[in-house]
Design a protein around this motif. Structure first.
Motif, short mmCIF file in Angstrom:
data_model
loop_
_atom_site.label_atom_id
_atom_site.label_comp_id
_atom_site.label_asym_id
_atom_site.label_seq_id
_atom_site.Cartn_x
_atom_site.Cartn_y
_atom_site.Cartn_z
N GLY A 224 0.92 16.64 -5.59
CA GLY A 224 0.74 15.18 -5.63
C GLY A 224 1.29 14.44 -7.14
N GLU A 225 0.68 13.20 -7.01
CA GLU A 225 1.42 12.58 -8.32
C GLU A 225 0.11 13.22 -9.41
N ALA A 226 1.03 13.91 -11.22
CA ALA A 226 -0.25 14.23 -11.95
C ALA A 226 -0.63 15.31 -11.50
N VAL B 139 12.67 -1.40 -4.06
CA VAL B 139 13.37 -0.03 -4.34
C VAL B 139 12.32 -0.20 -5.54
N MET B 140 11.00 0.61 -5.94
CA MET B 140 11.11 1.06 -6.74
C MET B 140 11.39 1.99 -8.04
N THR B 141 10.76 1.10 -9.13
CA THR B 141 11.85 1.89 -10.65
C THR B 141 10.95 2.76 -11.01
N GLU C 105 0.60 -1.09 -0.22
CA GLU C 105 0.45 -0.33 -0.04
C GLU C 105 0.96 1.38 0.21
N ASP C 106 0.30 2.16 -0.94
CA ASP C 106 0.78 3.67 -1.26
C ASP C 106 1.12 4.11 0.58
N VAL C 107 1.56 3.88 1.88
CA VAL C 107 1.59 4.36 3.36
C VAL C 107 2.70 6.01 2.79
N SER D 144 8.63 -2.60 -10.34
CA SER D 144 7.88 -1.80 -10.99
C SER D 144 7.15 0.04 -11.39
N ASP D 145 7.04 0.58 -11.39
CA ASP D 145 6.33 1.65 -11.01
C ASP D 145 4.64 1.09 -11.51
N TRP D 146 3.49 1.49 -11.54
CA TRP D 146 2.40 1.56 -11.98
C TRP D 146 2.82 1.18 -13.64
N CYS E 58 -1.86 15.09 0.40
CA CYS E 58 -1.74 14.24 -0.99
C CYS E 58 -1.66 12.49 -0.66
N TRP E 59 -1.29 12.06 0.15
CA TRP E 59 -1.25 10.45 -0.43
C TRP E 59 -1.74 10.14 1.09
N CYS E 60 -3.21 9.84 0.95
CA CYS E 60 -4.04 9.45 2.47
C CYS E 60 -5.50 8.84 1.96
N GLY F 257 4.52 18.73 -8.62
CA GLY F 257 3.27 17.84 -7.71
C GLY F 257 3.78 16.71 -7.02
N ARG F 258 5.15 16.13 -6.54
CA ARG F 258 5.14 15.55 -5.92
C ARG F 258 6.23 15.73 -5.01
N ILE F 259 6.88 17.13 -5.16
CA ILE F 259 7.43 18.11 -4.64
C ILE F 259 6.76 17.25 -2.89
#
Ligand code: NOJ
Length: 688
Positions: A441-443, A212-214, A71-73, A247-249, A383-385, A129-131
C-alpha cells in the motif's frame, strides 16, 4: 451562490481530515462546520459523528449548506473484499461492480457519500506498494475495471441513498513512479502516456465518475496538482469532465517542494488556475485564496466555478434533501449476503501458480500449517481497510480448520520438530508466507521483493521432511518467488483477500472451489528485473536464448517467472483449430478469429481465453503484444467450445493524442490467442 460570501465559497473548497484533530476533540471540526469554513471532511465514517457535524452545518451555519463526508473505501468498509489487484485477477469486471456497489451501500449507511476509489493507476513495477490498489499492468483490463467500479459505487444517474460519488485517482500516472518508489517523479513519453497509462482514467470519466483526484507526482516536470494542461486541458476540455477535482492529501501545498511554485500562496493560485476544485489538507486555499481573489478578478471567477462544482456535487448526492445518515441501516452492514459476495470475489482472486497434483488435498486430512501470516487477521484484510471487523475476519488458519484437521506452528517450533524427524502423519505442510498488509500500500515501496530469509528457510526445511509442501503467498504485490519456486509442490498467490479470505483459500485447497484467477500483473523472477510487464517494446535486439548482445540480464533468466494472464486450475485445457476468417483484412472488414478450447483433464474448470494483438512497422513503435479481448469459459471434463473473437482494426491501432482515439491498425499485424500472454498461438494478418 448569489447569497454566498467569498469566504463561504472558499470554505466549500476546503477539505479537512480527521487525523489533525484526533478522535476525541472535535471542537475544531464543529467550529469549521458552523462557520462554513470546510465543505467536506475526510476520514470519518461513524454515522453518529457524521450526523452531529452535519446537523451543525445544516442548522447552525449561515446558509445551511450540508457537508460531504469522504472516506478511503478502496476494497470495502465493514465487509472487506480482496484488494483491487487481487479482485482484477477474476477477469470479471461485473464482480468488481458488485463489490463496489456493496461498499457504497455500507459507506452511505455510515454517512459517507464520497469514496476515494477506484484507483486506476497502471502499475508495472512491483516494487511500488500501491500496485495493490489498482487492476494491475494492463490498460484494457484497467479500463474495464475502472468503468465497472465507477458504476458500482455510483449506480446510474444521480446518487440514491445506497450509492456514493466515486473518485478516480491518481490523475495522472502515479503508478509510473520512477523505480517504484512512492511519490517519486514520473517521466513518460507521449506514446506510453496515451497508449498505456491514460486510458483507464478516461474509461472512468466516460463511465460518469463524479470526481477525480490529482496525483502526488510531477508528470514530465509539472506537478499534477498544478498542471493546467492536464486538468483543465485534457480532463476538462478534451474529455468533457465537469465534476469536482480534489487534490491528494496536501498536494496543493507540495507544489512548493517540487520546486515548481515560489511559495504556498503561489501553489494556491496555480492549483485554482489549473482547475483543482478542492484542496485536501493543503490549507493553501483557505489561507490564501481570499487575498488572491481580492487582487485578481480571474481568481474570483475561478472560485465561483469551483464552488459551483462542489454545490452541484452536493445536489447530485441528494445532500440538500437527505443530509443525514439513516442510522437504522446499521443492521444492513456486514450481512451474510454481503459476505457471500466477498467469498465469491476472494475465491476468484486466488491464482494457482504451480501444482504437481498435490492440490486439491483430501478434505479432513491432517495438515501442518506454518508461518506467522497464517494467523494474521489484519494482513488478510489488506492495505486499505478499517479495523472494526478485524476480529471476525477469517485468517488462513481458521479457514483451513473449517476443512482440515490442522496443527499450527511458527517456523521456529517447526524446525525443532523436523530435526527430530517427526512428521506426525501429516498429509502436507502448508507454508503461509509473503508480506503483511503494512508492507503493502501507500508509502510501502520495497527495494527487495523476494521472500524473507526466514520464510525461504522454513520452506526448505519443510521440503526436507519429504512431505508435499504447499506455499500460500499472502501479498499486496507480485513477489519475486524464484528462491522457493522449485522447492514447493504447489504454489498459490492468495493476496490479501478480505473478510472471508481464509475460507476462500481453504475451499481451493480442498477442491470445493477450482481456482480460476489469472494474473493481471507479471511476477518477476528477481527484484532487479523490475519493471516486468508483458506489453513491452521489442527493442532492436530482442532476447534470443543463447545469444550474446541481446536485451537481457546476465545473471537472471529472461522474462517473468509467471506472466500476465497466467494461472492454473485443477484441470487442463487444450487449444486447437485456431483460424481467422480472413488473413487479409480489407476496409470495412473485421478480424474474426476462432479457436477450439477443450477441457482435457478429469475435472470441470474455467479457462480465460485471451486474445492479443501486435502491429508491426508503426511509427512510433507498438508493444510486442496488447490484450484486446478475453472470454471466461466454463467447461466440464471432456467438453469443448469454440471461442470466437471479432476485433475491429479501427480500434486496435496506436493512440497519438490525449483525446485517446485509436487509429486504424494497418499493415503487417499479428493476432494471438491462448491461455496467457506467453503461451499463445499466432496468426499473421495484413490489414489494409
Ligand atoms: C493519500 C492517498 O494517496 C490517496 O489515495 C488517499 O485517497 C488520500 N491520501 C486520502 O486519504
Amino acid at each position: 451562490m448569489r447569497e454566498m460570501t467569498l469566504e463561504e465559497k472558499i470554505g466549500q473548497l476546503n477539505q479537512v481530515g480527521a487525523s489533525i484533530y484526533g478522535t476525541t476533540d472535535e471542537s475544531g471540526y464543529e467550529e469549521m462546520a458552523r462557520e462554513g469554513r470546510a465543505g467536506s471532511f475526510l476520514s470519518l465514517h461513524d454515522p453518529e459523528r457524521c450526523n452531529k457535524l452535519q446537523r451543525i452545518a445544516v442548522e447552525e451555519s449561515r446558509l445551511g449548506i450540508p457537508l460531504i463526508f469522504a472516506e478511503d473505501v478502496i476494497h470495502g468498509l465493514k465487509t472487506v473484499f480482496p484488494i483491487p489487484l487481487a479482485e482484477s485477477c477474476s477477469f470479471e469486471p461485473e464482480l468488481a461492480r458488485k463489490t463496489a456497489e456493496i461498499a457504497a451501500d455500507e459507506a452511505s449507511a455510515c454517512g459517507v457519500k464520497w469514496v476515494f476509489a477506484p484507483m486506476t493507476d497502471i502499475a508495472r513495477d512491483a516494487r511500488w506498494g500501491r500496485i495493490a490498489e489498482g487492476a494491475g499492468e494492463d490498460p484494457y483490463i484497467g479500463s474495464l475495471f475502472a468503468a465497472a467500479r465507477v458504476k458500482g459505487f455510483q449506480g446510474s444517474g444521480n446518487i440514491d441513498e445506497k450509492h456514493v460519488a466515486a473518485c478516480v485517482k491518481h490523475f495522472a500516472c502515479y503508478g509510473a513512479a520512477e523505480s517504484g518508489k512512492d511519490y517519486n517523479t514520473v517521466q513518460l513519453s507521449d506514446n506510453n502516456l496515451y497508449n498505456a497509462y491514460l486510458p483507464p482514467y478516461k474509461a472512468a470519466v466516460d463511465a460518469g465518475v463524479f470526481t477525480v483526484m490529482t496525483a502526488f507526482n510531477d508528470l514530465n516536470g509539472t506537478p499534477c496538482t498544478v498542471n493546467a494542461p492536464l486538468i483543465d486541458g485534457v480532463l476538462r476540455k478534451l474529455w468533457g469532465f465537469r465534476g469536482v477535482v480534489v487534490s491528494d492529501w496536501a498536494a496543493v501545498a507540495e507544489a512548493e517542494y517540487h520546486g515548481y511554485c515560489e511559495n504556498r500562496e503561489d501553489c494556491a493560485a496555480e492549483a485554482a488556475k489549473a482547475g483543482v476544485t478542492v484542496d485536501m489538507m493543503g490549507h493553501a486555499y483557505d489561507t490564501f485564496l481570499l487575498s488572491l481573489a481580492k487582487k485578481n478578478k480571474k481568481i474570483q471567477k475561478r472560485i465561483d466555478e469551483l464552488c459551483e462544482q462542489v454545490l452541484t456535487l452536493k445536489y447530485r448526492l441528494g445532500l440538500f434533501k437527505r443530509p443525514y445518515a439513516d442510522l437504522s441501516r446499521g443492521k444492513d452492514l456486514y450481512t451474510r449476503e454481503k459476505l457471500d459476495v466477498a467469498l465469491e470475489a476472494a475465491q476468484k482472486a486466488i491464482v494457482l501458480l504451480k501444482n504437481d497434483g498435490t492440490l486439491p488435498l483430501k478434505r479432513g486430512e491432517k495438515v501442518l500449517v506454518l508461518g506467522k501470516l497464517a494467523a494474521d487477521k489484519r494482513t488478510m484484510m489488506g492495505c486499505w481497510c478499517f479495523p472494526e471487523t478485524q476480529e471476525s475476519t477469517i485468517d488462513v488458519l481458521s479457514g483451513i480448520r473449517e476443512k482440515f484437521s490442522a496443527d499450527y506452528a511458527d517456523s521456529a517450533d517447526f524446525l525443532a520438530d523436523v530435526s527430530s524427524g517427526d512428521t506426525n502423519g501429516y498429509g502436507a505442510i502448508i507454508c503461509v508466507v509473503g508480506e503483511t498488509n503494512r508492507e503493502s500500500g501507500e508509502a510501502a515501496s520495497r527495494a527487495f521483493i523476494g521472500l524473507k530469509d526466514e520464510d525461504v528457510a522454513m520452506i526448505r526445511a519443510a521440503k526436507k521432511t519429504g512431505l508435499p509442501v504447499v506455499a500460500l503467498i499472502l501479498s499486496g504485490r507480485p513477489l519475486a518467488l524464484s528462491a522457493i519456486n522449485s522447492d514447493v509442490n504447489a504454489l498459490a498467490e492468495c493476496w490479501h483477500l478480505g473478510s472471508v479470505g481464509g475460507r476462500a483459500i481453504a475451499n481451493v485447497l480442498c477442491g470445493d472451489f477450482a481456482p480460476e484467477g489469472r494474473l493481471t500483473a507479471s511476477f518477476p523472477r528477481e527484484t532487479g528485473q523490475c519493471p516486468v510487464y508483458y506489453s513491452h517494446f521489442n527493442t532492436g535486439r530482442p532476447y534470443i536464448a543463447g545469444q550474446g548482445c541481446r536485451c537481457k540480464f546476465r545473471d537472471c533468466e529472461e522474462g517473468a517467472l509467471y506472466p500476465f494472464g497466467y494461472g492454473l486450475t485443477f484441470t487442463k485445457f487444450g487449444y486447437s483449430d485456431l483460424r481467422a476468417e480472413k488473413t487479409k483484412i480489407g476496409k470495412g472488414d473485421k478480424i474474426e478469429i476462432s479457436v477450439r478450447v477443450t477441457n482435457i483433464g478429469e475435472r470441470d474448470g474455467a479457462e480465460i481465453v485471451q486474445a492479443y494483438f501486435r502491429q508491426n512497422s508503426c511509427k512510433p513503435i507498438r508493444p510486442v503484444k496488447s490484450l484486446v479481448a478475453f472470454e471466461k469459459v466454463r467447461l466440464r471434463a471432456g467438453e469443448s467450445k469454440t471461442v470466437k473473437f471479432v476485433l475491429d482494426p479501427d480500434r486496435l491501432g496506436i493512440i497519438r493524442t490525449a483525446a485517446l482515439q485509436p487509429e486504424r491498425a494497418k499493415g503487417r499485424c499479428e493476432a494471438y490467442v491462448g491461455a496467457n500472454s506467453e503461451d499463445c498461438q499466432k496468426i499473421n494478418l495484413t490489414i489494409e
